[in-house]
Design an enzyme around this catalytic site. Structure first.
Site, PDB file in Angstrom:
ATOM      1  N   SER A   4      -8.083  -0.216  -0.484  1.00 11.61           N
ATOM      2  CA  SER A   4      -8.576   0.947   0.450  1.00 11.61           C
ATOM      3  C   SER A   4      -7.514   2.180   0.392  1.00 11.61           C
ATOM      4  O   SER A   4      -6.561   1.878   1.118  1.00 11.61           O
ATOM      5  CB  SER A   4      -8.982   0.524   1.877  1.00 11.61           C
ATOM      6  OG  SER A   4      -8.982   1.552   2.635  1.00 11.61           O
ATOM      7  N   ARG A  53     -16.121   3.053  10.915  1.00 14.59           N
ATOM      8  CA  ARG A  53     -15.202   3.959  11.640  1.00 14.59           C
ATOM      9  C   ARG A  53     -15.423   5.555  10.808  1.00 14.59           C
ATOM     10  O   ARG A  53     -15.638   6.325  11.621  1.00 14.59           O
ATOM     11  CB  ARG A  53     -13.823   3.577  11.386  1.00 14.59           C
ATOM     12  CG  ARG A  53     -12.865   4.669  12.145  1.00 14.59           C
ATOM     13  CD  ARG A  53     -11.242   4.402  11.456  1.00 14.59           C
ATOM     14  NE  ARG A  53     -11.412   4.521   9.886  1.00 14.59           N
ATOM     15  CZ  ARG A  53     -10.570   4.080   9.349  1.00 14.59           C
ATOM     16  NH1 ARG A  53      -9.487   3.453   9.858  1.00 14.59           N
ATOM     17  NH2 ARG A  53     -10.391   4.473   7.870  1.00 14.59           N
ATOM     18  N   HIS A 101      -4.633  -4.822  -0.465  1.00 18.96           N
ATOM     19  CA  HIS A 101      -4.572  -5.605   0.846  1.00 18.96           C
ATOM     20  C   HIS A 101      -4.967  -6.977   0.825  1.00 18.96           C
ATOM     21  O   HIS A 101      -5.989  -7.216   1.497  1.00 18.96           O
ATOM     22  CB  HIS A 101      -5.075  -4.581   1.766  1.00 18.96           C
ATOM     23  CG  HIS A 101      -4.513  -3.604   2.156  1.00 18.96           C
ATOM     24  ND1 HIS A 101      -3.478  -3.116   2.996  1.00 18.96           N
ATOM     25  CD2 HIS A 101      -4.954  -2.383   1.712  1.00 18.96           C
ATOM     26  CE1 HIS A 101      -3.041  -2.011   3.093  1.00 18.96           C
ATOM     27  NE2 HIS A 101      -3.828  -1.352   2.265  1.00 18.96           N
ATOM     28  N   CYS A 144       0.848  -1.377  -0.091  1.00 19.38           N
ATOM     29  CA  CYS A 144      -0.031   0.025   0.043  1.00 19.38           C
ATOM     30  C   CYS A 144       0.876   1.248   0.060  1.00 19.38           C
ATOM     31  O   CYS A 144       1.588   1.519  -0.788  1.00 19.38           O
ATOM     32  CB  CYS A 144      -0.700  -0.034   1.074  1.00 19.38           C
ATOM     33  SG  CYS A 144      -2.462   1.234   0.941  1.00 19.38           S
ATOM     34  N   GLU A 159      -4.076  -9.289   2.682  1.00 17.80           N
ATOM     35  CA  GLU A 159      -3.824  -9.672   4.069  1.00 17.80           C
ATOM     36  C   GLU A 159      -4.995  -9.334   4.842  1.00 17.80           C
ATOM     37  O   GLU A 159      -5.212  -9.787   5.919  1.00 17.80           O
ATOM     38  CB  GLU A 159      -2.642  -9.137   4.783  1.00 17.80           C
ATOM     39  CG  GLU A 159      -2.744  -7.721   5.246  1.00 17.80           C
ATOM     40  CD  GLU A 159      -2.420  -6.677   4.139  1.00 17.80           C
ATOM     41  OE1 GLU A 159      -2.640  -5.528   4.436  1.00 17.80           O
ATOM     42  OE2 GLU A 159      -2.187  -7.184   2.793  1.00 17.80           O
ATOM     43  N   LYS A 170     -11.974   7.986  -3.312  1.00 26.92           N
ATOM     44  CA  LYS A 170     -11.240   6.705  -2.638  1.00 26.92           C
ATOM     45  C   LYS A 170     -11.572   5.317  -3.519  1.00 26.92           C
ATOM     46  O   LYS A 170     -12.736   5.223  -3.718  1.00 26.92           O
ATOM     47  CB  LYS A 170     -11.563   6.733  -1.336  1.00 26.92           C
ATOM     48  CG  LYS A 170     -10.820   5.565  -0.510  1.00 26.92           C
ATOM     49  CD  LYS A 170     -11.232   5.359   1.092  1.00 26.92           C
ATOM     50  CE  LYS A 170     -10.335   4.491   1.804  1.00 26.92           C
ATOM     51  NZ  LYS A 170     -10.585   4.412   3.297  1.00 26.92           N
TER      52      LYS A 170
END
Length: 695
Positions: free
Chosen positions: A186, A243, A229, A137, A231, A158
């Site tokens: 992300s 969030r 990502h 990232c 992971e 985004k």
């Protein structure tokens, strides 16, 4: 492999993953996780999970930035489980592969990030060491910027969700992947495709029509840049969305994500790809490790001294590491003394850090010491201590060898360890190896040499600045009067001791330096240079030694060399060696004689010799077997150049040239040996030098 008290240990065990604590004798692949994410434990668990499902035993080492203190995790957790990169290097803990995570700083300029300079230094280390690395990232973007000046681009909105990706090129990192696979994304920024294509070393491996580039590889080094990502856990994107909503951020739902709901739970549709990619990467690390190790031992080299020379040795090593390791069949790790960042009350025994050169030379895991200390007295002590502890030593400080060389060499031989010093004598020219090895079966009769390039640079400088050596030294405030060298480079002792070393190797005879005529260049001035030039000569500081059977005759001092000869053609930054032997005859070597890089290269040449056991005998024969013989002034006749405060009568010394500027200059016709010349010399003579007609 994790510590049993780490929060992830129990979690992964419960899930059925193979998690264990390391046993002392257990072979493991040591992977460093440089964790830049705020939620440390969550990220630690994610990467521990995807690295656990493999046949390779992996020790996961958690690493944090030294220049930044995280605020989202307890100090107790950091102290219990984290290292700084610096501390790992100081403990000589090798890392076989590195993963660098993303960080919540992607909208900042790189230079605005608190730990940017430290991270840049780490990138440089990974690059020159060719460490197998996954940049993830933001760190992938940052690494491309640091290595190739590729700028990140802010996206219109985004990139957030679960997107289908394809492979653009076959790659060992993606072995076993389907033609299309899902990856969580992300990020607010991205890397332009054209910017990557413009760099020859980079290859695009995977991308998405919706979210852009995913994976890029450096084709010349084991570096992989992953912008997304795999992971992530099933809930990670959903938690990020919740969030941001709670914070009032204007955020859209993650694409292609919530429609996977079944009975209130999200489907983890990329878990197998995450496991496969990280398993593939571990095998790449293993292959890189095998290439590096080549089935041989790991060698730790300690660099003593925080000098420019020490820095150059380390830099040159990493530029030529592949060549050196291939030739020696070794995996080499270099370590130096570095100031600790730990509180003063924490002992080096606890942290494993090296606070001093004294600690470094006695540490058991260090095999070879490279002495690059600026202080001769301290350097000698460190060398002797290292030898006492069974370590081979490579010396680079000329004063240590000049003042104590023979005794140190004899001591090293008695301990059956190596003491090497190629860089001290010829700098960039392998003069010792040539005489000791290439001419090992030949008998050397005579050695002439220019071995003090800085001295000859000074002589050229006074010619340009129309001054004297004394004036030049005063102007530059050269007050180095330590040891037997007097003012650095000008006293002649630098060349004298090097000539003595060459005599030990070439003639098999040692002599006391103080018994030979040694003249420095302190008295040379601009008018001397002019007079010599006018009659076809160049003034250079040189040494001359001859094997006379039961004795050695030698001379060191300023000499006049014919402009047409080889010595006069030697550039002022170079050294030169001329040997006359029975079989080879004339042998002339020339090369760089000043500067830290040539000396560093010579030190690394010594390192190769030490590792392949070529340097146990510094002189080619045991030092204890080299006899000490008388040294006298050369018996060869020379034509002489003289400066005097008064005219010298022709009947005392017949001359062929005479001129007067502020004093008298003479070039004498008759060739006479130095001892006879000194007998005839009147007290008015201020400066004299022999004239060489050839070479």
């Amino acid at each position: 492999m994790l510590k049993a008290d780490h929060p992830a240990f129990a979690v992964l065990q419960k899930e059925g993953y193979h998690v264990f604590e390391k046993k002392e004798s257990q072979e493991v692949l040591r992977i460093g996780l440089i964790n830049l994410m705020p939620k440390k434990i969550e990220t630690e668990t994610q990467f521990a999970r995807v690295l656990s499902n493999t046949v390779v035993n992996v020790e996961l080492v958690f690493i944090r930035m030294e220049s930044y203190t995280p605020t989202h995790v307890s100090a107790e957790h950091l102290n219990a489980f984290y290292h700084t990169w610096q501390s790992l290097q100081e403990k000589s803990i090798p890392i076989d592969g590195v993963i660098i995570t993303g960080a919540p700083v992607e909208l900042l300029e790189y230079e605005q990030v608190d730990y940017w300079e430290e991270l840049r230094g780490l990138f440089a280390f990974l690059d020159r060491h060719r460490v197998c690395t996954l940049f993830v990232c933001w760190s992938a973007q940052a690494a491309l910027y640091a290595y190739f000046d590729i700028q990140k681009r802010k996206l219109k909105k985004k990139a957030f969700g679960l997107f289908s990706h394809t492979l653009e090129a076959s790659n060992p990192l993606f072995l076993g992947f389907d033609d299309s696979f899902l990856v969580p994304v992300s990020r607010h920024t991205g890397i332009e495709r054209d910017d990557v294509i413009a760099v020859d070393e980079l290859q695009i491996v995977s991308e998405s029509k919706e979210s852009g580039l995913y994976a890029v590889q450096n084709t010349k080094k084991p570096h992989f840049f992953l912008f997304n990502h795999l992971e992530y856990e099933a809930e990670t994107l959903g938690n990020e969305y919740a969030r941001d909503v709670e914070k009032g951020t204007d955020i859209e739902k993650p694409s292609n994500y919530f429609n996977a709901e079944q009975h209130g739970e999200l489907l983890h549709r990329w878990r197998s790809y995450a496991t496969l990619l990280h398993s593939n990467w571990l095998h790449i690390c293993v292959n890189e490790f095998k290439k590096r190790m080549n089935g041989t031992r790991r060698v730790v080299v300690g660099i003593v001294g925080k000098t420019e020379r020490a820095h150059a040795i380390v830099e040159q090593f990493y530029k030529r590491r592949d060549v050196i390791e291939t030739k020696t069949g070794s995996y080499i790790h270099m370590t130096t003394v570095t100031k600790s960042s730990e509180p003063a009350h924490q002992s080096s025994e606890k942290t494993g850090q090296l606070h001093s050169d004294e600690e470094l030379v006695v540490r058991e895991d260090i095999d070879i010491i490279v002495e690059a200390h600026g202080d001769a007295k301290k350097g000698r002590k460190l060398v002797e201590t290292a030898l006492e502890h069974g370590k081979s030593v490579i010396a680079t400080n000329a004063r240590i060898l000049a003042e104590h060389g023979l005794s140190i060499i004899q001591h090293a031989e008695s301990l059956q360890t190596s003491f090497a010093f190629e860089s001290i004598v010829g700098s960039g020219i392998p003069v010792l190896k040539t005489i000791r090895e290439a001419l090992a079966s030949d008998h050397i009769n005579e050695i002439r040499a220019l071995l003090s390039a800085p001295s000859n640079m000074i002589l050229d400088t006074i010619g340009l600045e129309k001054s004297s050596v004394t004036e030049l030294l005063q102007k530059r405030n050269d007050t180095d009067t330590n040891s037997l060298f007097g003012r650095r480079y000008v006293s002649g002792y630098d060349t004298a001791f090097k000539l003595n070393v060459l005599s030990c190797i070439g003639f098999g005879k040692n002599y006391l330096i103080d018994s030979m005529p040694i003249y420095g260049i302190e008295k040379v001035n601009y008018h001397d240079i002019v007079f010599a030039e006018r009659y076809g000569y160049r003034i250079q500081l040189s040494g001359h030694a001859r094997d006379e059977g039961d004795r050695v005759t030698a001379w060191v001092g300023p000499s006049l060399h014919r402009r047409s000869g080889r010595f006069a053609q030697v550039d002022n930054a170079h050294n030169a060696l001329h040997c006359i032997s029975d079989a080879v005859g004339d042998l002339f070597l020339q090369g760089t004689g000043t500067g830290v890089e040539p000396a560093a290269n010579a030190a690394l040449s010594d390192l190769v010799d030490v590792l392949v056991n070529r340097s146990r005998s510094s002189f080619g024969v045991p030092a204890s077997e080299i006899p000490t013989v008388p040294c006298e002034a050369s018996s060869l006749p020379y034509q002489w150049f003289v400066r005097s405060t008064q005219a010298i009568p022709h009947e005392i010394l017949p001359y062929t040239r005479q001129e007067r500027f502020e004093e008298w200059w003479f070039l004498f016709t008759e060739k006479i040996p130095i001892h006879r010349f000194l007998e005839l010399c009147p007290p008015e003579v201020m400066f004299f030098a022999p004239c060489y007609e050839s070479h």
